[in-house]
Scaffold this motif. Structure first.
Motif, mmCIF file in Angstrom:
data_model
loop_
_atom_site.group_PDB
_atom_site.id
_atom_site.type_symbol
_atom_site.label_atom_id
_atom_site.label_comp_id
_atom_site.label_asym_id
_atom_site.label_seq_id
_atom_site.Cartn_x
_atom_site.Cartn_y
_atom_site.Cartn_z
ATOM 1 N N VAL A 173 0.895 -1.320 -0.185
ATOM 2 C CA VAL A 173 0.024 -0.472 0.088
ATOM 3 C C VAL A 173 0.959 1.397 -0.204
ATOM 4 N N ASP A 174 2.133 1.393 0.537
ATOM 5 C CA ASP A 174 3.037 1.967 1.188
ATOM 6 C C ASP A 174 3.532 2.879 -0.711
ATOM 7 N N PHE A 175 3.740 1.613 -1.020
ATOM 8 C CA PHE A 175 4.071 2.217 -3.251
ATOM 9 C C PHE A 175 3.313 2.813 -2.985
ATOM 10 N N ILE A 176 2.361 2.217 -3.702
ATOM 11 C CA ILE A 176 0.917 2.977 -4.406
ATOM 12 C C ILE A 176 0.172 3.866 -4.052
ATOM 13 N N THR A 177 0.296 4.298 -2.373
ATOM 14 C CA THR A 177 0.375 5.297 -2.058
ATOM 15 C C THR A 177 0.767 6.793 -2.424
ATOM 16 N N GLN A 178 2.701 6.280 -2.461
ATOM 17 C CA GLN A 178 3.649 7.160 -2.375
ATOM 18 C C GLN A 178 3.324 7.607 -4.241
ATOM 19 N N ALA A 179 3.027 6.558 -5.415
ATOM 20 C CA ALA A 179 2.446 6.647 -6.512
ATOM 21 C C ALA A 179 1.917 7.762 -6.551
ATOM 22 N N ILE A 180 0.780 8.164 -5.651
ATOM 23 C CA ILE A 180 0.382 8.822 -6.463
ATOM 24 C C ILE A 180 -0.376 10.351 -5.245
ATOM 25 N N GLU A 181 -0.018 10.034 -5.188
ATOM 26 C CA GLU A 181 0.404 10.830 -3.675
ATOM 27 C C GLU A 181 -0.469 11.716 -2.986
ATOM 28 N N SER A 182 -0.861 10.445 -2.177
ATOM 29 C CA SER A 182 -2.203 10.767 -1.293
ATOM 30 C C SER A 182 -1.867 9.482 0.087
ATOM 31 N N ASP A 183 -2.944 9.074 0.465
ATOM 32 C CA ASP A 183 -2.635 8.716 2.062
ATOM 33 C C ASP A 183 -3.252 7.436 1.735
ATOM 34 N N PRO A 184 -2.833 6.233 2.717
ATOM 35 C CA PRO A 184 -3.579 4.922 2.585
ATOM 36 C C PRO A 184 -5.010 4.829 2.064
ATOM 37 N N VAL A 185 -6.102 5.483 2.599
ATOM 38 C CA VAL A 185 -7.179 5.150 2.442
ATOM 39 C C VAL A 185 -7.676 5.161 0.871
ATOM 40 N N SER A 186 -6.817 6.431 0.099
ATOM 41 C CA SER A 186 -6.853 6.329 -1.044
ATOM 42 C C SER A 186 -6.737 5.854 -1.947
ATOM 43 N N ARG A 268 -4.833 5.651 -18.369
ATOM 44 C CA ARG A 268 -3.865 6.353 -18.425
ATOM 45 C C ARG A 268 -3.572 6.311 -16.741
ATOM 46 N N SER A 269 -4.362 6.387 -16.292
ATOM 47 C CA SER A 269 -3.184 6.026 -14.418
ATOM 48 C C SER A 269 -2.417 4.891 -14.590
ATOM 49 N N LEU A 270 -3.308 4.123 -14.713
ATOM 50 C CA LEU A 270 -2.746 2.372 -14.479
ATOM 51 C C LEU A 270 -0.751 3.400 -15.854
ATOM 52 N N ALA A 271 -1.002 3.680 -16.541
ATOM 53 C CA ALA A 271 -0.020 3.725 -17.485
ATOM 54 C C ALA A 271 0.869 4.740 -16.840
ATOM 55 N N HIS A 272 0.981 5.365 -15.875
ATOM 56 C CA HIS A 272 1.743 6.552 -15.683
ATOM 57 C C HIS A 272 2.820 5.733 -15.464
ATOM 58 N N PRO A 273 3.887 7.005 -15.511
ATOM 59 C CA PRO A 273 5.176 6.585 -14.885
ATOM 60 C C PRO A 273 4.927 6.181 -13.056
ATOM 61 N N ALA A 274 5.348 6.993 -12.409
ATOM 62 C CA ALA A 274 4.609 6.823 -10.992
ATOM 63 C C ALA A 274 4.664 5.776 -10.705
#
Length: 304
Positions: A173-186, A268-274
C-alpha cells in the motif's frame, strides 16, 4: 537487474494485480474482525507489525522466532510508517484503545495478547494463511518460480504468517500511496475501483484471455464502472469518507467519473510512470513475502 526486470511485465504486472487483490481481502478480514473502519484497521495492522518487526530482521531465509515480546510503538512512528497525519493516527488509536484492540503505555502503543487469543482472531490468521496459499498458487500458474516450502510447519507459523501478511499489505500500500501522492485510504479506494472495474472481465475465461499475463492495459471501454456507494461497502468505509477521497482522486486524474456517474481507473493512470514504478517496486516485495512464508512451511503439500 531487479526481479521485476528478470520476470518481465508478462509476469510481474498480473502478479502485482493479484497482490493488490490480496491487500483488499486482508483489509476486509480486518474490518470484519475489528468492527472498525478502514483507517483504524490500518493503524492496528501497523501497530501489530511495529510491535514485533525487530524479531523478523536479518536473513530472509532464516526461520522466524516462535513468539516474541511486543515492543511499544509511538504514535509519531506509526504516523510516519503509515504516511498518515499524526492527528488522524491519534484519533484511530483512541478508538482502538476504547475497543480493546490496543493499549497505551508510557512507551507507546501495543496490541495486547488478549486480541490474538479469540476464535475470531484465529479465523483471521487462518484466512491470511489460506489467502497466501492462493496467492502463491496463482503466481505459480503464471510460471513464477518460488522457494520450496519448508518440510515442516513450526508451531507458531500461523500467527507469524498473519504478522508477515500485515507487513506485506502495508508495504504494498505504501508504494502505491507514494505513486498517487496521497494517503493509504485513497490508495485502497484506487485499488478497489480497479478490482471492481475488472471483476466481470476476469470472471469470463474467454474475454480475459488477451489480458492474462499480458503487458497490455485493459481498455477503458472494457471496464465495468462502479459507484462510491459500492466502494464504501467493499472497504467498510462511511459513505462520506469514501466520497471525499473519490473526489480528490478524480480531481488529480487517478480516477475518472463517467457521464453516467460511474467510476473507473482509466488506462492513462495505470500507465502513469509513477504507477509503473510502484508496480516494479512492489514485485520484489511479493517475492520476498512468499519466500519468507515458505520458510514457515506455507505452500507445502498439505496446503490445497
Amino acid at each position: 537487474m531487479n526481479s521485476a526486470d528478470a520476470d518481465g511485465p508478462r509476469i510481474y504486472r498480473p502478479g502485482v494485480r493479484m497482490a493488490a487483490s490480496y491487500f483488499l481481502d486482508a483489509l476486509d478480514r480486518m474490518v470484519r474482525f475489528s468492527g472498525q473502519d478502514l483507517g483504524p484497521c490500518l493503524v492496528f495492522m501497523g501497530t501489530v507489525w511495529a510491535n514485533v518487526s525487530w524479531a523478523a530482521e536479518g536473513d530472509d531465509d532464516a526461520p522466524l522466532p516462535a513468539e516474541v515480546d511486543r515492543r511499544p510503538v509511538s504514535i509519531y512512528r506509526l504516523a510516519d510508517n503509515l504516511s498518515m497525519p499524526y492527528e488522524t493516527v491519534r484519533r484511530h488509536v483512541a478508538r482502538l484503545d476504547a475497543a480493546g484492540f490496543v493499549r497505551r503505555d508510557p512507551l507507546g502503543v501495543v496490541a495486547p495478547d488478549a486480541v490474538f487469543t479469540t476464535a475470531q482472531a484465529a479465523d483471521v490468521m487462518t484466512g491470511s494463511w489460506d489467502a497466501t496459499v492462493r496467492l502463491r498458487r496463482g503466481l505459480e500458474a503464471l510460471g513464477v518460480a518460488l522457494p520450496t516450502p519448508a518440510a515442516t510447519v513450526p508451531p507458531q507459523a500461523l500467527p507469524w504468517v498473519g504478522r508477515l501478511s500485515a507487513a506485506f499489505v502495508l508495504g504494498g500500500v505504501d508504494f502505491i500511496t507514494q505513486a498517487i501522492e496521497s494517503d493509504p485510504v485513497s490508495c485502497l479506494i484506487y485499488l478497489a475501483v480497479n478490482r471492481e472495474n475488472l471483476a466481470s472481465l476476469l470472471a469470463d475465461a474467454e474475454r480475459v484471455q488477451p489480458y492474462i499475463g499480458a503487458d497490455a492495459i485493459v481498455p477503458d471501454e472494457l471496464r465495468q464502472p462502479t459507484s462510491v456507494y459500492r466502494i464504501a461497502r467493499v472497504l467498510g468505509l462511511p459513505y462520506e469518507t469514501a466520497r471525499r477521497h473519490v473526489v480528490k482522486l478524480v480531481e488529480t486524474g487517478w480516477l475518472e467519473r463517467l457521464p453516467d456517474g460511474g467510476l473507473i481507473t482509466p488506462g492513462r493512470s495505470l500507465a502513469h510512470p509513477a504507477m509503473q514504478e510502484a508496480a516494479m517496486q512492489a514485485w520484489p516485495l511479493v517475492r520476498r513475502f512468499l519466500g519468507r512464508t515458505a520458510t514457515l512451511g506455507l505452500g507445502g503439500a498439505g496446503d490445497v
